[in-house]
Design a protein around this motif. Sequence first.
Motif, PDB file in Angstrom:
ATOM      1  N   SER A   1      48.900  45.672  21.087  1.00  0.00           N
ATOM      2  CA  SER A   1      50.200  44.989  21.180  1.00  0.00           C
ATOM      3  C   SER A   1      50.998  45.622  22.302  1.00  0.00           C
ATOM      4  N   TYR A   2      51.874  44.843  22.911  1.00  0.00           N
ATOM      5  CA  TYR A   2      52.866  45.388  23.840  1.00  0.00           C
ATOM      6  C   TYR A   2      54.224  45.147  23.197  1.00  0.00           C
ATOM      7  N   SER A   3      54.986  46.188  22.969  1.00  0.00           N
ATOM      8  CA  SER A   3      56.313  46.094  22.338  1.00  0.00           C
ATOM      9  C   SER A   3      56.315  45.120  21.152  1.00  0.00           C
TER      10      SER A   3
ATOM     11  N   PRO B   1      51.688  41.106  19.600  1.00  0.00           N
ATOM     12  CA  PRO B   1      50.227  41.268  19.564  1.00  0.00           C
ATOM     13  C   PRO B   1      49.551  40.484  20.686  1.00  0.00           C
ATOM     14  N   ILE B   2      48.645  41.156  21.387  1.00  0.00           N
ATOM     15  CA  ILE B   2      47.882  40.504  22.464  1.00  0.00           C
ATOM     16  C   ILE B   2      46.442  40.293  21.991  1.00  0.00           C
ATOM     17  N   LEU B   3      45.868  41.326  21.364  1.00  0.00           N
ATOM     18  CA  LEU B   3      44.507  41.227  20.817  1.00  0.00           C
ATOM     19  C   LEU B   3      44.582  41.548  19.331  1.00  0.00           C
TER      20      LEU B   3
ATOM     21  N   GLY C   1      40.469  32.103  29.373  1.00  0.00           N
ATOM     22  CA  GLY C   1      41.698  32.052  28.577  1.00  0.00           C
ATOM     23  C   GLY C   1      42.868  31.756  29.502  1.00  0.00           C
ATOM     24  N   ARG C   2      43.932  31.281  28.893  1.00  0.00           N
ATOM     25  CA  ARG C   2      45.143  30.965  29.668  1.00  0.00           C
ATOM     26  C   ARG C   2      45.674  32.189  30.418  1.00  0.00           C
ATOM     27  N   ASN C   3      46.532  31.956  31.392  1.00  0.00           N
ATOM     28  CA  ASN C   3      47.286  33.051  32.006  1.00  0.00           C
ATOM     29  C   ASN C   3      48.041  33.768  30.904  1.00  0.00           C
ATOM     30  N   GLY C   4      47.955  35.101  30.924  1.00  0.00           N
ATOM     31  CA  GLY C   4      48.717  35.877  29.953  1.00  0.00           C
ATOM     32  C   GLY C   4      48.083  35.938  28.575  1.00  0.00           C
ATOM     33  N   SER C   5      46.850  35.429  28.436  1.00  0.00           N
ATOM     34  CA  SER C   5      46.226  35.438  27.095  1.00  0.00           C
ATOM     35  C   SER C   5      45.708  36.823  26.707  1.00  0.00           C
ATOM     36  N   GLY C   6      45.501  37.712  27.707  1.00  0.00           N
ATOM     37  CA  GLY C   6      45.085  39.083  27.373  1.00  0.00           C
ATOM     38  C   GLY C   6      43.733  39.497  27.932  1.00  0.00           C
ATOM     39  N   LYS C   7      43.211  38.748  28.898  1.00  0.00           N
ATOM     40  CA  LYS C   7      41.888  39.065  29.462  1.00  0.00           C
ATOM     41  C   LYS C   7      41.900  40.436  30.139  1.00  0.00           C
ATOM     42  N   THR C   8      42.902  40.657  30.988  1.00  0.00           N
ATOM     43  CA  THR C   8      42.990  41.949  31.683  1.00  0.00           C
ATOM     44  C   THR C   8      43.277  43.064  30.685  1.00  0.00           C
ATOM     45  N   THR C   9      44.101  42.771  29.695  1.00  0.00           N
ATOM     46  CA  THR C   9      44.399  43.773  28.668  1.00  0.00           C
ATOM     47  C   THR C   9      43.114  44.189  27.956  1.00  0.00           C
ATOM     48  N   PHE C  10      42.266  43.216  27.631  1.00  0.00           N
ATOM     49  CA  PHE C  10      40.990  43.514  26.973  1.00  0.00           C
ATOM     50  C   PHE C  10      40.158  44.450  27.862  1.00  0.00           C
TER      51      PHE C  10
ATOM     52  N   LEU D   1      42.096  52.351  29.749  1.00  0.00           N
ATOM     53  CA  LEU D   1      43.344  52.395  30.534  1.00  0.00           C
ATOM     54  C   LEU D   1      44.559  52.027  29.683  1.00  0.00           C
ATOM     55  N   GLU D   2      44.306  51.628  28.445  1.00  0.00           N
ATOM     56  CA  GLU D   2      45.395  51.307  27.512  1.00  0.00           C
ATOM     57  C   GLU D   2      45.075  51.937  26.157  1.00  0.00           C
ATOM     58  N   HIS D   3      46.115  52.278  25.422  1.00  0.00           N
ATOM     59  CA  HIS D   3      45.915  52.716  24.037  1.00  0.00           C
ATOM     60  C   HIS D   3      45.629  51.479  23.205  1.00  0.00           C
TER      61      HIS D   3
ATOM     62  N   ASP E   1      37.295  41.544  37.077  1.00  0.00           N
ATOM     63  CA  ASP E   1      38.473  40.786  36.672  1.00  0.00           C
ATOM     64  C   ASP E   1      38.932  39.934  37.846  1.00  0.00           C
ATOM     65  N   GLU E   2      38.709  38.641  37.749  1.00  0.00           N
ATOM     66  CA  GLU E   2      39.231  37.691  38.737  1.00  0.00           C
ATOM     67  C   GLU E   2      38.739  37.903  40.156  1.00  0.00           C
ATOM     68  N   ILE E   3      37.512  38.322  40.356  1.00  0.00           N
ATOM     69  CA  ILE E   3      37.116  38.632  41.732  1.00  0.00           C
ATOM     70  C   ILE E   3      36.934  37.384  42.593  1.00  0.00           C
TER      71      ILE E   3
ATOM     72  N   GLY F   1      38.110  35.075  34.780  1.00  0.00           N
ATOM     73  CA  GLY F   1      38.602  34.323  35.928  1.00  0.00           C
ATOM     74  C   GLY F   1      38.954  32.901  35.542  1.00  0.00           C
ATOM     75  N   HIS F   2      39.382  32.164  36.561  1.00  0.00           N
ATOM     76  CA  HIS F   2      39.766  30.768  36.319  1.00  0.00           C
ATOM     77  C   HIS F   2      38.941  29.821  37.197  1.00  0.00           C
ATOM     78  N   HIS F   3      37.957  30.380  37.898  1.00  0.00           N
ATOM     79  CA  HIS F   3      37.169  29.620  38.857  1.00  0.00           C
ATOM     80  C   HIS F   3      35.909  29.106  38.144  1.00  0.00           C
TER      81      HIS F   3
HETATM   82  N1  LIG Z   1      52.108  46.974  30.451  1.00  0.00           N
HETATM   83  C1  LIG Z   1      52.556  45.871  29.848  1.00  0.00           C
HETATM   84  N2  LIG Z   1      53.690  45.887  29.136  1.00  0.00           N
HETATM   85  C2  LIG Z   1      54.138  44.782  28.502  1.00  0.00           C
HETATM   86  N3  LIG Z   1      53.497  43.603  28.518  1.00  0.00           N
HETATM   87  C3  LIG Z   1      52.350  43.524  29.217  1.00  0.00           C
HETATM   88  C4  LIG Z   1      51.825  44.651  29.916  1.00  0.00           C
HETATM   89  N4  LIG Z   1      50.658  44.270  30.511  1.00  0.00           N
HETATM   90  C5  LIG Z   1      50.486  42.974  30.207  1.00  0.00           C
HETATM   91  N5  LIG Z   1      51.486  42.520  29.427  1.00  0.00           N
HETATM   92  C6  LIG Z   1      51.618  41.177  28.851  1.00  0.00           C
HETATM   93  O1  LIG Z   1      50.471  40.947  28.044  1.00  0.00           O
HETATM   94  C7  LIG Z   1      50.049  39.584  28.157  1.00  0.00           C
HETATM   95  C8  LIG Z   1      48.582  39.557  28.553  1.00  0.00           C
HETATM   96  O2  LIG Z   1      48.473  39.962  29.915  1.00  0.00           O
HETATM   97  P1  LIG Z   1      47.093  40.001  30.680  1.00  0.00           P
HETATM   98  O3  LIG Z   1      47.357  40.512  32.048  1.00  0.00           O
HETATM   99  O4  LIG Z   1      46.120  40.731  29.846  1.00  0.00           O
HETATM  100  O5  LIG Z   1      46.704  38.459  30.713  1.00  0.00           O
HETATM  101  P2  LIG Z   1      45.516  37.705  31.456  1.00  0.00           P
HETATM  102  O6  LIG Z   1      44.822  36.874  30.434  1.00  0.00           O
HETATM  103  O7  LIG Z   1      44.680  38.674  32.211  1.00  0.00           O
HETATM  104  O8  LIG Z   1      46.315  36.744  32.440  1.00  0.00           O
HETATM  105  P3  LIG Z   1      45.971  36.082  33.872  1.00  0.00           P
HETATM  106  O9  LIG Z   1      44.964  34.999  33.633  1.00  0.00           O
HETATM  107  O10 LIG Z   1      47.292  35.534  34.289  1.00  0.00           O
HETATM  108  O11 LIG Z   1      45.487  37.171  34.777  1.00  0.00           O
HETATM  109  C9  LIG Z   1      50.997  38.932  29.149  1.00  0.00           C
HETATM  110  O12 LIG Z   1      51.984  38.237  28.429  1.00  0.00           O
HETATM  111  C10 LIG Z   1      51.591  40.084  29.911  1.00  0.00           C
HETATM  112  O13 LIG Z   1      52.878  39.803  30.367  1.00  0.00           O
END
Ligand SMILES: Nc1ncnc2c1ncn2[C@@H]1O[C@H](COP(=O)(O)OP(=O)(O)OP(=O)(O)O)[C@@H](O)[C@H]1O
Length: 224
Positions: free
Chosen positions: A10-12, A15-17, A34-43, A50-52, A147-149, A178-180
Amino acid sequence: MLEVNNLSKSYSNTPILKNVSLTLNSNRIHFIMGRNGSGKTTFIKCLLGLEHYEGTITYGGKVLEDVRKGIFAIFDDIPLYNDLNGFQNIRLMLSDKKFFDKNYIAELGLLSDKKLKENIKNYSLGERKKLALIAAILNNPKYLIIDEISNGLDIETLETLREKLNVLRQNSLILATGHHFEFYESIIDELLVLNAGTLTYISDYRKGGDKLYEIYKQYIASGK
Ligand SMILES: Nc1ncnc2c1ncn2[C@@H]1O[C@H](COP(=O)(O)OP(=O)(O)OP(=O)(O)O)[C@@H](O)[C@H]1O
């Protein structure tokens, strides 16, 4: 093999995952959509430590610290040393200096010798990605995470990427986001969908003959 058990992030308090559990297998190219902001990079950041997060992640039964040398990751925003040249940056990205091979770099044809002697600050975004791709190929990692290369790469480079991912797969577990869709459709073995914090395998996704964007619409755009 990469095993994820009850991964939550979760961020603040958002929940992301949510309790993600899955196993990714070696010698396969996995694609997460997944959509923009769905959490792919977070995963991916969780996979790389790189994240707790809550839950466990193991690589072939080992923790990240024990396999780190065998992992190579490419992000959209590639951290490179701007005041060093291309060759120097490639050297720094290698897990073992003996993988550095100027002749092979020339054979790849991704960046010219002249360009590789220039400082990174003169590189375009696509050239920075090509540099990371060269380092990935030289490293021949056991786990390759990208990630998104594909965004911003020209057609010739996409062809090289396609060809090299097919070769790297023989030794690696590959995970890409990615989205491609058109590009990934031609190379992936496994499809995963990230939606509302849940990461789901779409088993036998090729069976129905649907294109990735049709599956995207089915699982994501409709909010399933
Ligand atoms: N360090 C952070 N602190 C707070 N919120 C964050 C942080 N990093 C990412 N987020 C939020 O977490 C959500 C998931 O972000 P993430 O970058 O994982 O999405 P994504 O699926 O990779 O998106 P995209 O397809 O746009 O690259 C987003 O709403 C983003 O704003």
